[in-house]
Design an enzyme around this catalytic site. Structure first.
Site, PDB file in Angstrom:
ATOM      1  N   ASP A 156     -39.565  49.003   6.648  1.00  0.00           N
ATOM      2  CA  ASP A 156     -39.342  47.559   6.722  1.00  0.00           C
ATOM      3  C   ASP A 156     -39.496  47.059   8.166  1.00  0.00           C
ATOM      4  O   ASP A 156     -38.963  47.668   9.102  1.00  0.00           O
ATOM      5  CB  ASP A 156     -37.907  47.305   6.216  1.00  0.00           C
ATOM      6  N   GLY A 208     -33.602  38.630   3.705  1.00  0.00           N
ATOM      7  CA  GLY A 208     -32.299  38.018   3.952  1.00  0.00           C
ATOM      8  C   GLY A 208     -31.567  37.677   2.663  1.00  0.00           C
ATOM      9  O   GLY A 208     -30.945  36.615   2.548  1.00  0.00           O
TER      10      GLY A 208
HETATM   11  P1  13P Z   1     -30.017  41.206   4.644  1.00  0.00           P
HETATM   12  O1  13P Z   1     -29.527  42.273   5.591  1.00  0.00           O
HETATM   13  O2  13P Z   1     -29.632  39.839   5.085  1.00  0.00           O
HETATM   14  O3  13P Z   1     -29.665  41.505   3.240  1.00  0.00           O
HETATM   15  O4  13P Z   1     -31.603  41.209   4.729  1.00  0.00           O
HETATM   16  C1  13P Z   1     -32.287  42.333   4.292  1.00  0.00           C
HETATM   17  C2  13P Z   1     -33.722  42.198   4.624  1.00  0.00           C
HETATM   18  O5  13P Z   1     -34.332  41.178   4.452  1.00  0.00           O
HETATM   19  C3  13P Z   1     -34.388  43.386   5.159  1.00  0.00           C
HETATM   20  O6  13P Z   1     -35.713  43.138   5.472  1.00  0.00           O
END
Ligand code: 13P
Length: 278
Positions: free
Chosen positions: A81, A205
């Site tokens: 990611d 997010g």
């Molecule tokens: P959160 O940590 O806000 O859940 O976001 C995860 C995310 O988008 C990882 O790329």
């Protein structure tokens, strides 16, 4: 079974639901997420954030993730990611990851296209899927007044066509981490992007959004939903009390983390409509 991002997201073409992408930190997290997917019978994505690559023993955790994915009775994609460098993307591909995200969102539009396209060509040649990003999904605060924060539908169309990405992360009002204030999502923008773009769409997010927001995002075209913070918040909230009560401390802690993560993932996957797919 280990599959790439395209394969894991292709299930959303048959039924409308969101595939969960859960970032983790250790074997317990990944076991918990896969336990949840096996219980609900849904495809799943396990990920590791680029910012942790140097903090964790990346090659070791990659072996663990790939082993768990291969052993699972549901399709599992193993994803890097928010990678910002070709170096870490190559490390992930070499380690056997089936999906990588190149986050060029801080680059100029043309440069983002150029770099993402190069990575797509390399990754696709070895069967690895690629996610790109347009717009800014920041941390904590979203600047609702700044148009530069949002993904522009016309740019999304051009970006998807020119780069040939498998999935595109869009900015419609979400941020990573804990929200300061109530999130306000731009669903009209999402539906306009959906109309213009053929590839899969990704919501970053996810932690802290309401059930209603998740459902609307999926209804308006999101295929993949990213979660990390809510897993860590659940562990932070429940582990200290458990530690006070248990005697068989060390082995029990690891089992407890796996169980907390599993229950939190189940809660989210049910909201995403991610059950009885496999
Ligand atoms: P959160 O940590 O806000 O859940 O976001 C995860 C995310 O988008 C990882 O790329």
């Amino acid at each position: 079974m280990l599959v790439n991002l395209n394969e894991v997201l292709s299930y959303t073409k048959v039924k409308k639901f969101g595939v969960g992408m859960f970032n983790g930190l250790s074997a317990d997290f990944y076991e918990g997420v896969i336990d949840a997917a096996e219980q609900l019978r849904c495809p799943i994505i396990i990920g590791v954030a680029d910012r942790f690559v140097d903090r964790l023993d990346f090659e070791m955790i990659a072996e663990v993730m790939i082993f768990l994915a291969k052993r699972a009775s549901v399709p599992v994609c193993v994803h890097l990611d928010h990678a910002k460098s070709l170096k870490n993307i190559m490390r992930a591909i070499k380690a056997g990851f089936t999906s990588v995200m190149f986050d060029g969102s801080s680059l100029q539009f043309e440069e983002n296209i150029k770099r993402t396209k190069e990575i797509v060509e390399i990754a696709h040649s070895v069967g690895v899927s690629v996610e790109g990003e347009l717009g800014v999904v920041g941390r904590g605060d979203f600047d609702f007044k700044n148009p530069e924060f949002y993904t522009k539908p016309n740019e999304a169309e051009e970006f998807a066509q020119k780069t040939n990405v498998d999935a595109l992360a869009v900015s419609i009002g979400t941020v990573h981490g804990v929200y300061k204030g109530k999130p306000k999502l731009d669903f009209e923008r999402l539906s306009e992007i959906r109309k213009r773009v053929d590839c899969y769409l990704v919501l970053h997010g996810g932690s802290g959004l309401s059930d209603e927001d998740f459902k609307k995002c999926i209804e308006y075209g999101i295929n993949k939903v990213n979660i990390f913070t809510d897993l860590t918040l659940a562990v932070n909230a429940q582990l200290p009390e458990f530690i006070k009560q248990t005697e068989d401390l060390t082995p029990a802690i690891f089992e407890k983390i796996r169980e907390i993560v599993k229950q939190e993932a189940i809660k989210k996957l049910k909201i995403f409509g991610s059950y009885n797919i496999i």
